[in-house]
Design an enzyme around this catalytic site. Sequence first.
Site, PDB file in Angstrom:
ATOM      1  N   HIS A 245       0.804  -1.236   0.000  1.00  0.00           N
ATOM      2  CA  HIS A 245       0.000   0.000   0.000  1.00  0.00           C
ATOM      3  C   HIS A 245       0.835   1.285   0.000  1.00  0.00           C
ATOM      4  O   HIS A 245       0.711   2.155   0.836  1.00  0.00           O
ATOM      5  CB  HIS A 245      -1.110  -0.009   1.060  1.00  0.00           C
ATOM      6  CG  HIS A 245      -0.731  -0.110   2.508  1.00  0.00           C
ATOM      7  ND1 HIS A 245       0.256   0.645   3.089  1.00  0.00           N
ATOM      8  CD2 HIS A 245      -1.259  -0.854   3.501  1.00  0.00           C
ATOM      9  CE1 HIS A 245       0.316   0.368   4.360  1.00  0.00           C
ATOM     10  NE2 HIS A 245      -0.574  -0.552   4.646  1.00  0.00           N
TER      11      HIS A 245
ATOM     12  N   HIS B 159      -4.946  -8.331  14.656  1.00  0.00           N
ATOM     13  CA  HIS B 159      -4.960  -7.160  13.773  1.00  0.00           C
ATOM     14  C   HIS B 159      -5.799  -7.485  12.548  1.00  0.00           C
ATOM     15  O   HIS B 159      -5.580  -8.511  11.885  1.00  0.00           O
ATOM     16  CB  HIS B 159      -3.515  -6.821  13.391  1.00  0.00           C
ATOM     17  CG  HIS B 159      -3.366  -5.616  12.522  1.00  0.00           C
ATOM     18  ND1 HIS B 159      -4.309  -4.618  12.418  1.00  0.00           N
ATOM     19  CD2 HIS B 159      -2.340  -5.226  11.710  1.00  0.00           C
ATOM     20  CE1 HIS B 159      -3.881  -3.688  11.595  1.00  0.00           C
ATOM     21  NE2 HIS B 159      -2.693  -4.031  11.145  1.00  0.00           N
TER      22      HIS B 159
ATOM     23  N   GLU C   4      -6.012  -5.957   9.645  1.00  0.00           N
ATOM     24  CA  GLU C   4      -5.563  -5.625   8.296  1.00  0.00           C
ATOM     25  C   GLU C   4      -5.406  -6.906   7.478  1.00  0.00           C
ATOM     26  O   GLU C   4      -5.065  -7.970   8.002  1.00  0.00           O
ATOM     27  CB  GLU C   4      -4.255  -4.812   8.336  1.00  0.00           C
ATOM     28  CG  GLU C   4      -3.965  -4.180   6.973  1.00  0.00           C
ATOM     29  CD  GLU C   4      -2.961  -3.028   6.989  1.00  0.00           C
ATOM     30  OE1 GLU C   4      -2.346  -2.768   8.027  1.00  0.00           O
ATOM     31  OE2 GLU C   4      -2.808  -2.387   5.921  1.00  0.00           O
TER      32      GLU C   4
ATOM     33  N   ASP D  29      -3.394  -8.273   5.485  1.00  0.00           N
ATOM     34  CA  ASP D  29      -2.206  -9.130   5.404  1.00  0.00           C
ATOM     35  C   ASP D  29      -2.172 -10.147   6.545  1.00  0.00           C
ATOM     36  O   ASP D  29      -1.388 -11.096   6.502  1.00  0.00           O
ATOM     37  CB  ASP D  29      -0.907  -8.314   5.353  1.00  0.00           C
ATOM     38  CG  ASP D  29      -0.817  -7.229   6.397  1.00  0.00           C
ATOM     39  OD1 ASP D  29      -1.865  -6.726   6.840  1.00  0.00           O
ATOM     40  OD2 ASP D  29       0.315  -6.874   6.783  1.00  0.00           O
TER      41      ASP D  29
ATOM     42  N   HIS E 220      -1.238  -0.080  14.734  1.00  0.00           N
ATOM     43  CA  HIS E 220      -1.440   1.185  14.049  1.00  0.00           C
ATOM     44  C   HIS E 220      -2.856   1.316  13.503  1.00  0.00           C
ATOM     45  O   HIS E 220      -3.143   2.265  12.768  1.00  0.00           O
ATOM     46  CB  HIS E 220      -0.420   1.321  12.899  1.00  0.00           C
ATOM     47  CG  HIS E 220      -0.648   0.362  11.750  1.00  0.00           C
ATOM     48  ND1 HIS E 220      -0.923   0.808  10.472  1.00  0.00           N
ATOM     49  CD2 HIS E 220      -0.698  -0.991  11.678  1.00  0.00           C
ATOM     50  CE1 HIS E 220      -1.098  -0.214   9.660  1.00  0.00           C
ATOM     51  NE2 HIS E 220      -0.972  -1.315  10.368  1.00  0.00           N
TER      52      HIS E 220
ATOM     53  N   ASP F 267       1.827  -5.919  14.196  1.00  0.00           N
ATOM     54  CA  ASP F 267       2.776  -5.138  13.384  1.00  0.00           C
ATOM     55  C   ASP F 267       3.911  -4.515  14.211  1.00  0.00           C
ATOM     56  O   ASP F 267       4.994  -4.237  13.662  1.00  0.00           O
ATOM     57  CB  ASP F 267       2.042  -4.006  12.661  1.00  0.00           C
ATOM     58  CG  ASP F 267       1.238  -4.490  11.472  1.00  0.00           C
ATOM     59  OD1 ASP F 267       1.472  -5.606  10.984  1.00  0.00           O
ATOM     60  OD2 ASP F 267       0.355  -3.730  11.030  1.00  0.00           O
TER      61      ASP F 267
ATOM     62  N   TYR G 288      10.220   0.471   8.527  1.00  0.00           N
ATOM     63  CA  TYR G 288       8.874   0.048   8.919  1.00  0.00           C
ATOM     64  C   TYR G 288       8.259   1.056   9.899  1.00  0.00           C
ATOM     65  O   TYR G 288       7.117   1.493   9.737  1.00  0.00           O
ATOM     66  CB  TYR G 288       8.914  -1.356   9.557  1.00  0.00           C
ATOM     67  CG  TYR G 288       7.539  -1.952   9.690  1.00  0.00           C
ATOM     68  CD1 TYR G 288       7.000  -2.732   8.674  1.00  0.00           C
ATOM     69  CD2 TYR G 288       6.745  -1.693  10.799  1.00  0.00           C
ATOM     70  CE1 TYR G 288       5.723  -3.243   8.771  1.00  0.00           C
ATOM     71  CE2 TYR G 288       5.472  -2.199  10.897  1.00  0.00           C
ATOM     72  CZ  TYR G 288       4.967  -2.978   9.885  1.00  0.00           C
ATOM     73  OH  TYR G 288       3.684  -3.473   9.974  1.00  0.00           O
TER      74      TYR G 288
ATOM     75  N   HIS H  94       5.532  -9.500  11.145  1.00  0.00           N
ATOM     76  CA  HIS H  94       6.382  -9.316   9.951  1.00  0.00           C
ATOM     77  C   HIS H  94       7.846  -9.474  10.329  1.00  0.00           C
ATOM     78  O   HIS H  94       8.300  -8.889  11.324  1.00  0.00           O
ATOM     79  CB  HIS H  94       6.204  -7.921   9.359  1.00  0.00           C
ATOM     80  CG  HIS H  94       4.856  -7.647   8.783  1.00  0.00           C
ATOM     81  ND1 HIS H  94       4.370  -8.279   7.660  1.00  0.00           N
ATOM     82  CD2 HIS H  94       3.881  -6.783   9.174  1.00  0.00           C
ATOM     83  CE1 HIS H  94       3.162  -7.816   7.384  1.00  0.00           C
ATOM     84  NE2 HIS H  94       2.833  -6.912   8.290  1.00  0.00           N
TER      85      HIS H  94
HETATM   86 FE1  FEO Z   1      -1.165  -3.413   9.642  1.00  0.00          FE
HETATM   87 FE2  FEO Z   1       0.832  -6.011   8.785  1.00  0.00          FE
HETATM   88  O1  FEO Z   1      -0.731  -5.001   8.814  1.00  0.00           O
END
Ligand code: FEO
Length: 400
Positions: free
Chosen positions: A28, A82, A84, A86, A148, A167, A195, A228
């Site tokens: 993104h 989370h 999101e 991913d 976040h 994250d 990051y 991640h």
């Molecule tokens: Fe905020 Fe790795 O997604």
Amino acid sequence: MGGHLRAVKISDSVYWVGAIDWGLREFHGYATSRGSTYNAYLVMSEKPTLIDTVKAPFKDEMMARIASVIPPEKIDTIVSNHAEMDHSGALPAVVAEVKPSRVLASPMGVKALTAHFAPDFEIMPVKSGESVDIGGMTLSFIETRMLHWPDSMFSFLEEEKVLFSQDAFGLHFATSKLFADENDMSVVFHESKKYYANIVMPYAKKVQALLADVAESGLAPDIIASDHGPIWRGEGIATPLKWYAEWASGKPSRKAVVIYDTMWGATAKMAVAVCDGLRDAGVEVAVLPLASFSRSDVATEILGAGAVLVGSPTINNQIFPSLADTLTYIKGLKPANLVGAAFGAYGWSGEAVKQLNGILTDMGVDLVSEGVRAFYTPTAEVLEQCRLLGAETAKRLTAN
Ligand code: FEO
């Protein structure tokens, strides 16, 4: 158990069952030049528990890794730290296949997942301070709103002191070496900083509050397992905590970032002169021509810098599109405590510098001067003004 992929044990009861996205180069708007991983974790308690899932196309990779430990339908509980995509993209398909007895998320996570998926399964909210029994082991939860996303939360496996931090403390870095301390630490530092700059920087105050809460709570993880990149363990877990405290402090350094684009080289010449004025005054300078650097490189360099100088030609009464792109992105990341100025070449009306001044002011940048403009190509006199702009900015950095 058979199968072509394996889980990797990270503590007595916890396995990494994620996926490695070696080819990811865009996330993104963030240029992920070293790829990424989507980490999911299987806790082998009496009620086996899956912490987060992966991006939807990687579901089969995750399921194969789970299957190397247990038949996936044995999973009792799924926790979504989370919402999101991913980390939750594979969730509906995994729930359909596994049929867990419960799916847990923060209250805001329940809202986000419901809005994303209109799921045909129930998602139970868990709040900060709550804990659940997962069959002889305990998971407790800490909501980390706006770190976040509104839904973000940490889960903590009390018996083995594993902090699942989604994250936070993560990095986009595809690597076969699962632990941070097995990797080149200069790469881990750079990608962690990148990051933080691109994902976490707007929420610096929340980071400071969270670090204070964690210190006060006496939470002492042995492992920090983010969603991640590699996993932090042992004495190494102090490293990302120290980095986050420093980055969140917003303390400016004697470093300037010069961002510019150019049509026929005139604004580039001005950038070189600005850079020399800064450098001669003992300021570290990063010069980022936007034909060669991504907006996420710019964010990384700005984190911790004290000054930003921006150059753009005027094209059809406007700033160059690459500057509009990058500055829109950087403005959203809310860098703090910057001084700065603008410069640029023009041929007709020359609005760019004035427009850049407006954008920098909107970003909260303290302008050093009205900036420098060059008519078509910078004369020796204009280049000297550019050098002095650098020198004047250096003085303001000293004053800070
Ligand atoms: Fe905020 Fe790795 O997604």
